[in-house]
Enzyme design. Structure first.
Site, PDB file in Angstrom:
ATOM      1  N   GLU A  14      -2.186  -7.959  -1.830  1.00 34.29           N
ATOM      2  CA  GLU A  14      -1.987  -9.519  -1.714  1.00 34.29           C
ATOM      3  C   GLU A  14      -1.083 -10.280  -1.411  1.00 34.29           C
ATOM      4  O   GLU A  14      -0.838 -11.868  -1.757  1.00 34.29           O
ATOM      5  CB  GLU A  14      -3.413  -9.522  -2.517  1.00 34.29           C
ATOM      6  CG  GLU A  14      -4.771  -9.560  -2.294  1.00 34.29           C
ATOM      7  CD  GLU A  14      -5.479  -9.461  -2.741  1.00 34.29           C
ATOM      8  OE1 GLU A  14      -6.835  -9.893  -2.877  1.00 34.29           O
ATOM      9  OE2 GLU A  14      -6.088  -8.606  -4.095  1.00 34.29           O
ATOM     10  N   SER A 150      -9.733  -9.165  -1.244  1.00 35.84           N
ATOM     11  CA  SER A 150      -9.171  -9.380  -0.471  1.00 35.84           C
ATOM     12  C   SER A 150     -10.488  -8.838   1.323  1.00 35.84           C
ATOM     13  O   SER A 150      -9.354  -8.855   2.320  1.00 35.84           O
ATOM     14  CB  SER A 150      -8.262  -9.722   0.482  1.00 35.84           C
ATOM     15  OG  SER A 150      -7.744 -11.293  -0.054  1.00 35.84           O
ATOM     16  N   TYR A 221     -11.669 -11.285   6.333  1.00 33.04           N
ATOM     17  CA  TYR A 221     -10.989 -12.021   5.917  1.00 33.04           C
ATOM     18  C   TYR A 221      -9.479 -13.114   6.616  1.00 33.04           C
ATOM     19  O   TYR A 221      -8.804 -13.947   6.402  1.00 33.04           O
ATOM     20  CB  TYR A 221      -9.700 -11.853   5.064  1.00 33.04           C
ATOM     21  CG  TYR A 221     -10.887 -11.826   3.510  1.00 33.04           C
ATOM     22  CD1 TYR A 221     -10.836 -12.470   2.507  1.00 33.04           C
ATOM     23  CD2 TYR A 221     -12.265 -10.992   3.653  1.00 33.04           C
ATOM     24  CE1 TYR A 221     -11.196 -12.380   1.752  1.00 33.04           C
ATOM     25  CE2 TYR A 221     -12.686 -11.117   2.819  1.00 33.04           C
ATOM     26  CZ  TYR A 221     -12.916 -12.399   1.252  1.00 33.04           C
ATOM     27  OH  TYR A 221     -13.210 -11.387   0.105  1.00 33.04           O
ATOM     28  N   ARG A 260     -14.157 -16.013 -10.363  1.00 32.49           N
ATOM     29  CA  ARG A 260     -14.144 -17.262  -9.184  1.00 32.49           C
ATOM     30  C   ARG A 260     -15.293 -16.055  -9.159  1.00 32.49           C
ATOM     31  O   ARG A 260     -14.842 -15.151  -9.672  1.00 32.49           O
ATOM     32  CB  ARG A 260     -13.860 -17.429  -7.814  1.00 32.49           C
ATOM     33  CG  ARG A 260     -14.527 -18.387  -6.665  1.00 32.49           C
ATOM     34  CD  ARG A 260     -13.906 -17.807  -5.145  1.00 32.49           C
ATOM     35  NE  ARG A 260     -13.824 -16.155  -4.767  1.00 32.49           N
ATOM     36  CZ  ARG A 260     -13.066 -15.766  -4.017  1.00 32.49           C
ATOM     37  NH1 ARG A 260     -11.697 -15.793  -3.764  1.00 32.49           N
ATOM     38  NH2 ARG A 260     -13.200 -14.322  -3.798  1.00 32.49           N
ATOM     39  N   ASP A 262     -17.915 -14.149  -6.690  1.00 30.06           N
ATOM     40  CA  ASP A 262     -18.312 -13.537  -5.437  1.00 30.06           C
ATOM     41  C   ASP A 262     -20.284 -13.091  -5.790  1.00 30.06           C
ATOM     42  O   ASP A 262     -20.428 -12.175  -6.406  1.00 30.06           O
ATOM     43  CB  ASP A 262     -17.559 -12.626  -4.667  1.00 30.06           C
ATOM     44  CG  ASP A 262     -16.550 -13.371  -4.738  1.00 30.06           C
ATOM     45  OD1 ASP A 262     -16.332 -14.051  -4.646  1.00 30.06           O
ATOM     46  OD2 ASP A 262     -15.989 -12.488  -4.184  1.00 30.06           O
ATOM     47  N   GLU A 276     -19.232  -9.758  -7.777  1.00 31.60           N
ATOM     48  CA  GLU A 276     -18.015  -8.995  -8.672  1.00 31.60           C
ATOM     49  C   GLU A 276     -17.239 -10.474  -9.323  1.00 31.60           C
ATOM     50  O   GLU A 276     -17.630 -11.782  -8.407  1.00 31.60           O
ATOM     51  CB  GLU A 276     -16.292  -8.673  -7.523  1.00 31.60           C
ATOM     52  CG  GLU A 276     -16.273  -9.737  -6.668  1.00 31.60           C
ATOM     53  CD  GLU A 276     -15.000  -9.668  -6.351  1.00 31.60           C
ATOM     54  OE1 GLU A 276     -13.990  -8.800  -7.021  1.00 31.60           O
ATOM     55  OE2 GLU A 276     -14.750 -10.512  -5.592  1.00 31.60           O
ATOM     56  N   ASN A 278     -13.289 -12.645 -10.030  1.00 33.01           N
ATOM     57  CA  ASN A 278     -12.371 -12.768  -9.538  1.00 33.01           C
ATOM     58  C   ASN A 278     -10.815 -13.086 -10.761  1.00 33.01           C
ATOM     59  O   ASN A 278     -11.777 -14.719 -10.543  1.00 33.01           O
ATOM     60  CB  ASN A 278     -12.220 -13.520  -7.682  1.00 33.01           C
ATOM     61  CG  ASN A 278     -11.834 -12.530  -7.440  1.00 33.01           C
ATOM     62  OD1 ASN A 278     -12.308 -11.521  -6.614  1.00 33.01           O
ATOM     63  ND2 ASN A 278     -13.686 -12.930  -6.470  1.00 33.01           N
ATOM     64  N   GLY A 282      -7.806 -16.921  -5.435  1.00 27.77           N
ATOM     65  CA  GLY A 282      -6.538 -17.678  -4.099  1.00 27.77           C
ATOM     66  C   GLY A 282      -6.468 -18.967  -4.164  1.00 27.77           C
ATOM     67  O   GLY A 282      -8.018 -19.985  -4.798  1.00 27.77           O
TER      68      GLY A 282
HETATM   69  N1  LIG Z   1     -23.395  -4.976  -1.281  1.00 28.82           N
HETATM   70  C1  LIG Z   1     -22.475  -5.405  -0.700  1.00 28.82           C
HETATM   71  N2  LIG Z   1     -23.289  -5.857   0.520  1.00 28.82           N
HETATM   72  C2  LIG Z   1     -23.197  -7.028   1.482  1.00 28.82           C
HETATM   73  N3  LIG Z   1     -21.946  -7.263   2.058  1.00 28.82           N
HETATM   74  C3  LIG Z   1     -20.892  -6.945   0.965  1.00 28.82           C
HETATM   75  C4  LIG Z   1     -21.408  -6.467  -0.223  1.00 28.82           C
HETATM   76  N4  LIG Z   1     -19.827  -5.536  -0.476  1.00 28.82           N
HETATM   77  C5  LIG Z   1     -19.721  -6.968  -0.259  1.00 28.82           C
HETATM   78  N5  LIG Z   1     -20.017  -6.853   0.682  1.00 28.82           N
HETATM   79  C6  LIG Z   1     -19.272  -8.372   1.591  1.00 28.82           C
HETATM   80  O1  LIG Z   1     -17.453  -8.018   1.419  1.00 28.82           O
HETATM   81  C7  LIG Z   1     -16.678  -8.731   0.940  1.00 28.82           C
HETATM   82  C8  LIG Z   1     -15.648  -8.233  -0.058  1.00 28.82           C
HETATM   83  O2  LIG Z   1     -16.676  -7.233  -1.268  1.00 28.82           O
HETATM   84  P1  LIG Z   1     -15.585  -8.070  -2.573  1.00 28.82           P
HETATM   85  O3  LIG Z   1     -17.079  -6.754  -3.519  1.00 28.82           O
HETATM   86  O4  LIG Z   1     -15.798  -9.150  -2.912  1.00 28.82           O
HETATM   87  O5  LIG Z   1     -15.754  -7.118  -2.711  1.00 28.82           O
HETATM   88  P2  LIG Z   1     -13.229  -8.032  -2.869  1.00 28.82           P
HETATM   89  O6  LIG Z   1     -13.155  -9.569  -2.541  1.00 28.82           O
HETATM   90  O7  LIG Z   1     -12.615  -7.612  -4.221  1.00 28.82           O
HETATM   91  O8  LIG Z   1     -13.070  -7.866  -1.553  1.00 28.82           O
HETATM   92  C9  LIG Z   1     -18.116  -9.852   0.803  1.00 28.82           C
HETATM   93  O9  LIG Z   1     -17.595 -11.101  -0.038  1.00 28.82           O
HETATM   94  C10 LIG Z   1     -18.901  -9.678   1.324  1.00 28.82           C
HETATM   95  O10 LIG Z   1     -18.765  -9.970   2.664  1.00 28.82           O
HETATM   96 MG   LIG Z   2     -14.518 -11.296  -3.112  1.00 26.25          MG
END
Ligand SMILES: Nc1ncnc2c1ncn2[C@@H]1O[C@H](COP(=O)(O)OP(=O)(O)O)[C@@H](O)[C@H]1O
Ligand SMILES: [Mg+2]
Length: 319
Positions: A14, A150, A221, A260, A262, A276, A278, A282
């Protein structure tokens, strides 16, 4: 006026986002009248920090090293006050498996999951237990590396045939991966900032993919493929619940300054679950925390000033 080192860039995937976050933070700090030096974090980090001898470091790093507690540990050792979460909170945020266990134990809803490291597959035959995992989680399943951001390495498996390739992709980012129940629904984020009145949840942001049935999480993203709506169009009680969950997670992980969280909202059941947290989200023009701060009437410069004050106050309290 303080002498501030903005730590940015680094070797993580990143890096580019971090350089943009860092540049924006630098501008704000200069407008606030500080003496600012940017440090692109690399092998000479310790030497550079000794040379610059800042009063405080603003950590604008994302991902490995910068967001996982490594750089924070070095700053502790060198006795340099720094912004945002401390070492242990960074570790709790960066490792999604640890984070999900902590949330589950604390009763904070998070999608069901199973997690394995590479040795489980290489040395313990974990592949033989995939049918059980798949049956319990039900398809589709999301496969992701424990430590990344990301959406890098986040894959969607529609059928058992998709799982091996998704695992290979996730293992290319981390030695530990998780298989998680897929939540069909809305993608929400709640930023927290520690204001005068204490940690405060900013308005909810929703990420709305422009294409229907869009399961390439990494592509989402890319600029222009997702619209961000803030405040998200949600019933007031749902928004309040998302904010409450985000604050619970912030406190559970021991975050400091800002972070933040999510979340997902299941379209069918309306249930909110936390994906998760963060530790250093960002801070670019298009990032979610600054957008949410804006919606709340908190200008970026005021946010940066507050975060810096907190870093100095924490160091003062510890001294
Ligand atoms: N269990 C899930 N069900 C539906 N969408 C998911 C799920 N896990 C991740 N996503 C999608 O992928 C994106 C990134 O996942 P995340 O767990 O936030 O990891 P990171 O942001 O650290 O890469 C989420 O914002 C969502 O859009
Ligand atoms: Mg995320």
């Amino acid at each position: 006026m303080s002498r501030v080192a903005v730590l940015e860039g680094g070797r993580s995937l990143e890096r580019q986002v971090s350089l943009r976050s860092g540049a924006r933070v630098q501008d704000a700090l200069e407008r606030l009248g500080h003496d600012v030096t940017a440090i692109d974090v690399g092998a000479d980090l310790v030497a550079r920090l000794r040379e610059v001898a800042p009063d405080v470091a603003f950590v604008a790093l994302h991902g490995r090293d910068g967001e996982d507690g490594t750089v924070q540990e070095l700053l502790e050792l060198l006795g340099i006050p720094y912004t945002a979460s401390g070492v242990s909170a960074c570790i709790r945020c960066m490792d999604k498996v640890l984070a999900k266990h902590l949330m589950r134990d604390a009763g904070i809803p998070t999608p069901d999951f199973y997690s394995f490291n590479e040795t489980a597959f290489k040395e313990l035959g974990a592949a033989g237990a995939l049918p059980e995992m798949e049956e319990r989680l039900e398809f589709p399943i999301v496969v992701k590396p424990a430590g990344q951001g990301s959406a890098l390495g986040v894959k969607f498996a529609r059928t058992p045939a998709d799982v091996p390739a998704a695992l290979v992709a996730a293992f290319s980012y981390d030695r530990k991966v998780l298989l998680e129940r897929h939540v069909a629904g809305r993608d929400l984020a709640v930023s927290i900032v520690d204001l005068e009145e204490g940690p405060t949840a900013l308005p909810v942001v929703e990420a709305v993919p422009r294409e229907e049935d869009f399961y390439d999480f990494e592509a989402r993203y890319e600029i222009g493929r997702t619209d961000f709506v803030c405040p998200a169009d949600l019933p007031a009680d749902v928004a309040a619940e998302a904010q409450r969950l985000a604050l619970d997670v912030y406190r559970l992980f021991g975050c400091f300054g800002f972070a933040r969280v999510d979340l997902m909202r299941d379209a069918a059941s309306g249930e909110l679950t936390v994906l998760e947290a963060n530790a250093i989200p960002g801070l670019t023009e298009t990032s979610l925390l600054p957008q949410a701060a804006d919606a709340q009437g908190l200008a970026f410069d005021a946010f940066v000033a507050r975060v810096l004050d907190l870093a100095l106050a924490r160091a003062g309290a510890a001294a």
